[in-house]
Design an enzyme around this catalytic site. Structure first.
Site, PDB file in Angstrom:
ATOM      1  N   HIS A   1       0.790  -1.152  -0.043  1.00  0.00           N
ATOM      2  CA  HIS A   1       0.135   0.190  -0.003  1.00  0.00           C
ATOM      3  C   HIS A   1       0.946   1.024  -0.015  1.00  0.00           C
ATOM      4  O   HIS A   1       0.140   2.436  -0.302  1.00  0.00           O
ATOM      5  CB  HIS A   1      -0.891  -0.047   0.948  1.00  0.00           C
ATOM      6  CG  HIS A   1      -0.516   0.248   2.535  1.00  0.00           C
ATOM      7  ND1 HIS A   1      -0.006  -0.498   3.384  1.00  0.00           N
ATOM      8  CD2 HIS A   1      -0.195   1.611   3.273  1.00  0.00           C
ATOM      9  CE1 HIS A   1       0.466   0.177   4.626  1.00  0.00           C
ATOM     10  NE2 HIS A   1       0.385   1.255   4.175  1.00  0.00           N
TER      11      HIS A   1
ATOM     12  N   ASP B   1       0.409  -7.432   1.901  1.00  0.00           N
ATOM     13  CA  ASP B   1       0.796  -6.049   1.893  1.00  0.00           C
ATOM     14  C   ASP B   1       2.013  -5.833   1.839  1.00  0.00           C
ATOM     15  O   ASP B   1       2.787  -4.930   2.403  1.00  0.00           O
ATOM     16  CB  ASP B   1       0.137  -5.445   3.180  1.00  0.00           C
ATOM     17  CG  ASP B   1       0.204  -3.996   3.102  1.00  0.00           C
ATOM     18  OD1 ASP B   1       0.063  -3.390   1.956  1.00  0.00           O
ATOM     19  OD2 ASP B   1       0.195  -3.364   4.238  1.00  0.00           O
TER      20      ASP B   1
ATOM     21  N   SER C   1       4.754   2.697   8.009  1.00  0.00           N
ATOM     22  CA  SER C   1       4.466   1.605   7.066  1.00  0.00           C
ATOM     23  C   SER C   1       5.653   1.070   6.445  1.00  0.00           C
ATOM     24  O   SER C   1       6.013   1.995   5.516  1.00  0.00           O
ATOM     25  CB  SER C   1       3.228   1.979   6.032  1.00  0.00           C
ATOM     26  OG  SER C   1       1.853   2.023   6.934  1.00  0.00           O
TER      27      SER C   1
END
Length: 349
Positions: free
Chosen positions: A91, A121, A198
């Site tokens: 993402h 992911d 992230s």
């Protein structure tokens, strides 16, 4: 046979006449110095930061060509080889057409996407023209224990090279990925993570990357998640070999659980852990084979299954559309089923 003689003598009248020195010598020792414990904790975090920090990069993305106005984002990544392989989140990469990496030493380079796997992911990048980079090693996430010290390094809210520390709060969690599918065998931690973390590493006190930070629950305090390094290693190898991840699909949601010792002994299996089937999709391979929610998978196609990461790895492309034996514990008894995995469809980003 227990000997109570010493216990009785400890409470004999002779103790009443014990000297003050004798009484003081029996007094429990002072507790361990808290400062010494805090110093040891600090040294562990500092050591991890100095060893792994230089391998953490800032990942900047843009969705349009150079010079055009477009949307962009910032995340984190971890260099896993000296020739520029970088793991980050799917993402974070998104649909970006331009990616730039930069580290704390001022190195800045363009990067290209080698492959993405929205189902976990994860994404693999390659730094263009960069060589002899600082890099970190992927550890074995199966050895993790709840309460174990972990350190997260990344760029939360754009603040580069930020370090936070915490513990492993839980193992074997399941969360939903951006593709809508469930990511299995996720590590839960209370190490503070914010947007921008992230794709950055979750690191053990041994300096090994044991997770890739991936998600935060909005409104929750201290509930953050990372994709386990064993899953990342599987995705990495598949992307390098094939450019994408091919998987067999059996239509289950599962979690890693301990196998009770008495069940293992009765079934004649060595497993200490297994994959508990929490949900089954109707008309998919697992439900057609006769498996039920609550079954604990311990072996597939002759391979020992000690958790969800084993199940994911075993369902590789070589087992697609083949009739396989799957062994599972049901109410403590070992059952054998025939299952035929199908090709798992690629998720749309």
């Amino acid at each position: 046979m227990l000997d109570f003689t010493q216990d009785i003598s400890l409470h004999s009248p002779a103790d009443a006449a014990a000297s003050p020195d004798q009484v003081r010598s029996a007094t429990p020792k002072e507790p361990v110095d808290d400062q010494a414990l805090l110093d040891a904790y600090s040294r562990a975090v500092i050591d991890v930061t100095e060893r792994v920090g230089p391998a953490v990069v800032r990942v900047e993305t843009r969705t349009t060509d150079a010079g055009a106005r477009g949307r962009g984002g910032v995340g984190s990544g971890i260099v896993i080889s000296p020739d520029g392989f970088v793991l980050t989140n799917s993402h974070v990469v998104g649909t970006a057409r331009q990616i730039r990496l930069s580290d704390a030493d001022g190195m800045s380079t363009e990067a290209r996407v080698l492959g993405v796997d929205p189902d976990t992911d994860l994404a693999l990048l390659r730094a263009d023209g960069a060589r002899d980079l600082h890099f970190a090693s992927l550890g074995n996430s199966r050895t993790l224990r709840r309460g174990q010290l972990v350190v997260a390094i990344g760029n939360p809210l754009g603040f580069e090279s930020t370090v936070t520390a915490g513990v492993v709060s839980a193992l074997g969690r399941s969360i939903r990925s951006v593709s809508g599918r469930t990511i299995e065998d996720v590590i839960q931690t209370d190490a503070a993570l914010n947007p921008g973390n992230s794709g950055g590493p979750l690191v053990s006190s041994a300096g090994e990357v044991i997770g890739i930070n991936t998600a935060i629950i909005s409104g929750a305090q201290g509930i953050c998640f990372a994709v386990a390094s064993n899953t990342a290693q599987f995705v990495l190898s598949e992307i390098i070999r094939h450019g994408h991840v091919r998987r067999g699909y059996v239509g289950v949601a599962a979690q890693t659980v301990p196998v009770p010792r008495q069940h293992a002994v009765l079934a004649g299996i060595p497993n200490r852990m297994g994959a508990l089937l929490a949900q089954l999709e109707p008309n998919e391979a697992a439900s057609r084979a006769g498996l039920l929610p609550g079954d604990v998978v311990v072996r597939l196609d002759g391979q020992e299954i000690n958790g969800v990461d084993d199940l994911i790895r075993t369902l590789d492309r070589d087992r697609i559309d083949r009739s396989l034996e799957i062994e599972a514990l049901r109410l403590g008894r070992l059952r054998v089923f025939n299952i035929r995995p199908t090709l798992r469809k690629q998720a749309v980003k």
